[in-house]
Design a protein around this motif. Structure first.
Motif, PDB file in Angstrom:
ATOM      1  N   SER A 143       0.837  -1.198   0.000  1.00  0.00           N
ATOM      2  CA  SER A 143       0.000   0.000   0.000  1.00  0.00           C
ATOM      3  C   SER A 143       0.876   1.253   0.000  1.00  0.00           C
ATOM      4  N   PHE A 144       0.265   2.389  -0.235  1.00  0.00           N
ATOM      5  CA  PHE A 144       1.015   3.649  -0.238  1.00  0.00           C
ATOM      6  C   PHE A 144       1.730   3.876   1.087  1.00  0.00           C
ATOM      7  N   VAL A 145       1.041   3.621   2.196  1.00  0.00           N
ATOM      8  CA  VAL A 145       1.664   3.914   3.492  1.00  0.00           C
ATOM      9  C   VAL A 145       2.834   2.987   3.781  1.00  0.00           C
ATOM     10  N   GLU A 146       2.865   1.811   3.151  1.00  0.00           N
ATOM     11  CA  GLU A 146       4.023   0.927   3.300  1.00  0.00           C
ATOM     12  C   GLU A 146       5.139   1.302   2.334  1.00  0.00           C
ATOM     13  N   ASP A 147       4.795   2.036   1.302  1.00  0.00           N
ATOM     14  CA  ASP A 147       5.785   2.436   0.293  1.00  0.00           C
ATOM     15  C   ASP A 147       6.478   3.750   0.617  1.00  0.00           C
ATOM     16  N   CYS A 148       5.754   4.674   1.232  1.00  0.00           N
ATOM     17  CA  CYS A 148       6.236   6.069   1.284  1.00  0.00           C
ATOM     18  C   CYS A 148       7.137   6.327   2.486  1.00  0.00           C
ATOM     19  N   TYR A 149       7.839   7.450   2.424  1.00  0.00           N
ATOM     20  CA  TYR A 149       8.570   8.022   3.551  1.00  0.00           C
ATOM     21  C   TYR A 149       7.927   9.368   3.879  1.00  0.00           C
ATOM     22  N   ALA A 150       8.051   9.788   5.135  1.00  0.00           N
ATOM     23  CA  ALA A 150       7.443  11.051   5.557  1.00  0.00           C
ATOM     24  C   ALA A 150       8.362  12.227   5.226  1.00  0.00           C
ATOM     25  N   ILE A 151       8.647  12.377   3.946  1.00  0.00           N
ATOM     26  CA  ILE A 151       9.423  13.499   3.425  1.00  0.00           C
ATOM     27  C   ILE A 151       8.569  14.149   2.348  1.00  0.00           C
ATOM     28  N   PRO A 152       8.933  15.321   1.844  1.00  0.00           N
ATOM     29  CA  PRO A 152       8.102  15.970   0.825  1.00  0.00           C
ATOM     30  C   PRO A 152       7.691  15.001  -0.278  1.00  0.00           C
ATOM     31  N   ARG A 153       6.423  15.060  -0.624  1.00  0.00           N
ATOM     32  CA  ARG A 153       5.814  14.042  -1.467  1.00  0.00           C
ATOM     33  C   ARG A 153       6.411  13.983  -2.876  1.00  0.00           C
ATOM     34  N   TYR A 154       7.008  15.070  -3.330  1.00  0.00           N
ATOM     35  CA  TYR A 154       7.576  15.031  -4.685  1.00  0.00           C
ATOM     36  C   TYR A 154       8.727  14.039  -4.792  1.00  0.00           C
ATOM     37  N   PHE A 155       9.353  13.700  -3.668  1.00  0.00           N
ATOM     38  CA  PHE A 155      10.390  12.668  -3.719  1.00  0.00           C
ATOM     39  C   PHE A 155       9.782  11.317  -4.089  1.00  0.00           C
ATOM     40  N   TYR A 156       8.584  11.047  -3.562  1.00  0.00           N
ATOM     41  CA  TYR A 156       7.896   9.802  -3.912  1.00  0.00           C
ATOM     42  C   TYR A 156       7.636   9.750  -5.411  1.00  0.00           C
ATOM     43  N   ASP A 157       7.244  10.877  -5.967  1.00  0.00           N
ATOM     44  CA  ASP A 157       6.984  10.938  -7.404  1.00  0.00           C
ATOM     45  C   ASP A 157       8.249  10.707  -8.227  1.00  0.00           C
ATOM     46  N   GLN A 158       9.402  10.953  -7.615  1.00  0.00           N
ATOM     47  CA  GLN A 158      10.689  10.708  -8.280  1.00  0.00           C
ATOM     48  C   GLN A 158      11.135   9.248  -8.129  1.00  0.00           C
ATOM     49  N   GLY A 159      10.400   8.469  -7.352  1.00  0.00           N
ATOM     50  CA  GLY A 159      10.774   7.069  -7.145  1.00  0.00           C
ATOM     51  C   GLY A 159      11.440   6.793  -5.816  1.00  0.00           C
ATOM     52  N   VAL A 160      11.449   7.798  -4.910  1.00  0.00           N
ATOM     53  CA  VAL A 160      12.033   7.584  -3.588  1.00  0.00           C
ATOM     54  C   VAL A 160      10.948   6.968  -2.702  1.00  0.00           C
ATOM     55  N   CYS A 161      10.989   5.660  -2.582  1.00  0.00           N
ATOM     56  CA  CYS A 161       9.980   4.946  -1.794  1.00  0.00           C
ATOM     57  C   CYS A 161      10.587   3.637  -1.294  1.00  0.00           C
ATOM     58  N   ARG A 162       9.789   2.894  -0.557  1.00  0.00           N
ATOM     59  CA  ARG A 162      10.242   1.612  -0.028  1.00  0.00           C
ATOM     60  C   ARG A 162       9.972   0.537  -1.071  1.00  0.00           C
ATOM     61  N   TYR A 163      11.020  -0.086  -1.568  1.00  0.00           N
ATOM     62  CA  TYR A 163      10.865  -1.095  -2.604  1.00  0.00           C
ATOM     63  C   TYR A 163      10.833  -2.513  -2.033  1.00  0.00           C
ATOM     64  N   GLY A 164      11.682  -2.796  -1.073  1.00  0.00           N
ATOM     65  CA  GLY A 164      11.805  -4.173  -0.605  1.00  0.00           C
ATOM     66  C   GLY A 164      12.607  -4.992  -1.604  1.00  0.00           C
ATOM     67  N   PHE A 165      13.357  -5.967  -1.120  1.00  0.00           N
ATOM     68  CA  PHE A 165      14.206  -6.782  -1.994  1.00  0.00           C
ATOM     69  C   PHE A 165      14.062  -8.265  -1.609  1.00  0.00           C
ATOM     70  N   HIS A 166      14.935  -9.111  -2.144  1.00  0.00           N
ATOM     71  CA  HIS A 166      14.889 -10.562  -1.926  1.00  0.00           C
ATOM     72  C   HIS A 166      13.560 -11.170  -2.387  1.00  0.00           C
ATOM     73  N   GLY A 167      12.902 -10.502  -3.336  1.00  0.00           N
ATOM     74  CA  GLY A 167      11.586 -10.941  -3.763  1.00  0.00           C
ATOM     75  C   GLY A 167      11.560 -12.313  -4.405  1.00  0.00           C
ATOM     76  N   LEU A 168      12.628 -12.697  -5.111  1.00  0.00           N
ATOM     77  CA  LEU A 168      12.655 -14.013  -5.748  1.00  0.00           C
ATOM     78  C   LEU A 168      12.692 -15.119  -4.696  1.00  0.00           C
ATOM     79  N   SER A 169      13.403 -14.867  -3.609  1.00  0.00           N
ATOM     80  CA  SER A 169      13.437 -15.822  -2.501  1.00  0.00           C
ATOM     81  C   SER A 169      12.067 -15.912  -1.841  1.00  0.00           C
ATOM     82  N   TYR A 170      11.435 -14.769  -1.603  1.00  0.00           N
ATOM     83  CA  TYR A 170      10.120 -14.772  -0.964  1.00  0.00           C
ATOM     84  C   TYR A 170       9.076 -15.460  -1.844  1.00  0.00           C
ATOM     85  N   GLU A 171       9.186 -15.253  -3.145  1.00  0.00           N
ATOM     86  CA  GLU A 171       8.252 -15.904  -4.058  1.00  0.00           C
ATOM     87  C   GLU A 171       8.376 -17.421  -3.961  1.00  0.00           C
TER      88      GLU A 171
END
Length: 404
Positions: A164-192
């Motif tokens: 969700s958005f709240v799991e993706d975002c950081y509490a910094i000016p929102r335009y950073f989110y629009d630039q791609g500054v968000c929580r991505y998470g990794f190790h997805g192939l292992s989790y899959e």
């Protein structure tokens, strides 16, 4: 070993290109039987080429044909392909699957690589400067070696694009989110892979509230509800969350400001510290980034590094459980998660408040189920297999593209 060499048929090659290494596997179609695994280490230096046929427990070190180790990924992959042609010439590689660390906000599933895809991924190098360039170098090298054979990019971030958005975002000016500054998470192939194993082997529990702890030299944890990732400990980069072999994990940004303002360190110098000198290595006073070495050491710094690691894993279990409003299953995987009896025991001790009761004997014996019958939470130890996930995606996309 000779019987393995005489295998014939179509196959998928998987490649995981790191900063100075290439890990590879070959899967025979149509059942995706893994027939060999190998690795080229220290590319650009005293490179070593090792390989193991799947039915042979002996790992073999190979000599370079011209007695000159490869200087870059392109040369290393070329040597690998030539070796495959000589040694397994009855095997036809029909597609190459690549692990790519970052797919950004755009790529939420594996894709066949085109020039447009490559341009998109090259734009993401700034988000994963220590990994993405080498992943892309592996793709370019494979394109040169295989010509028109499909190259499939499989992303470590894709599994978490369900947040969700709240799991993706950081509490910094929102335009950073629009630039791609968000929580991505990794190790997805292992989790899959682990999510699929849960669905197959524990179907009754797989749709519940699940935490998967991928603990290795790189480490993270993710929360699943209904088999879907809803939160991860890793964020914008692979530095966030748990401490790792050489990476710091979660850190107060004020520490970075201190490094800049008080110590006068540059961005590159800080990056070197956070990625390569921190984590278990930093906490142990430089002793080691390897949990096995720390567990065997009597030094107080080694004990303190382990204590901190356990504390952080426990804390994240609590946080992810709170986000899901409960916990039904916890799975340990990765090099440390699958192999360290001590870490599993210490993490799961004194966790009765959350419904966990460890079966210490099963844990010591490497059982799959390591919780007792009295435990409300099912605790599991499952080995991951990212290469198989990559091979499956490569096969499925190639079938759609070529009608294989």
């Amino acid at each position: 070993m000779d019987n393995e060499k005489n295998l014939r048929g179509q196959a998928i090659l998987t490649i995981n290109a790191g900063s100075s290494s290439i890990k590879f596997s070959v899967f025979l179609l149509p059942q995706l039987n893994q027939i060999l695994v190998g690795q080229i280490d220290d590319i650009g230096g005293d490179a070593r080429f090792t390989v193991r046929w799947h039915s042979d427990n002996n790992q073999v070190s190979l000599n370079w044909p011209n007695a000159t180790p490869p200087k870059n990924h392109r040369e290393a992959l070329s040597e690998l392909i030539n070796w495959l042609h000589r040694t397994a010439n009855e095997i036809e590689i029909i597609a190459v699957g690549h692990r790519v660390v970052h797919g950004g906000q755009k790529y939420s599933a594996p894709v066949i690589v085109t020039e447009k895809v490559m341009k998109d991924l090259e734009a993401l190098v700034i988000l994963a400067p220590l990994h993405e360039p080498h992943n892309l170098a592996g793709i370019r090298a494979a394109q040169e070696s295989f010509g028109a054979i499909p190259q499939i990019a499989c992303f470590d971030t894709a599994f978490h694009r369900t947040h969700s958005f709240v799991e993706d975002c950081y509490a910094i000016p929102r335009y950073f989110y629009d630039q791609g500054v968000c929580r991505y998470g990794f190790h997805g192939l292992s989790y899959e892979y682990i999510a699929e194993q849960l669905m197959t082997k524990f179907p009754g529990e797989s749709g519940g509230k699940v935490i998967i702890a991928h603990l290795g030299n790189g480490a993270s944890m993710t929360a699943l509800k209904g088999g879907v990732s809803i939160a991860s400990t890793m964020g914008f980069s692979s530095l966030d969350g748990l401490p790792m072999g050489t990476r710091c994990g979660e850190i107060d940004p004020g520490v970075l400001l201190y490094m800049m303002q008080r110590e006068g360190l540059s961005a590159n110098e800080i990056s070197e510290i956070l990625y390569k000198e921190s984590g278990l290595k930093g906490l142990s006073g430089g002793l080691s980034n390897d949990m096995r070495t720390l567990e065997a050491s009597a030094l107080p710094e080694a004990k303190e590094a382990i204590d901190y690691y356990v504390r952080e894993v426990k804390r994240e279990i609590g946080a992810l459980t709170a986000l899901m409003a409960g916990l039904d299953v916890i799975v340990f995987t990765g090099g440390i998660g699958s192999n360290s009896v001590m870490i599993r025991e210490r993490v799961l001790s004194e966790m009765s408040w959350i419904g966990i009761d460890l079966d210490r004997e099963s844990n010591r014996n490497g059982g799959t189920i390591i919780s007792s019958k009295a435990s409300r939470v099912l605790c599991l130890r499952i080995n991951t297999d990212e290469e198989r996930v990559i091979a499956r995606h490569a096969f499925e996309l190639t079938k759609k593209m070529c009608g294989v």
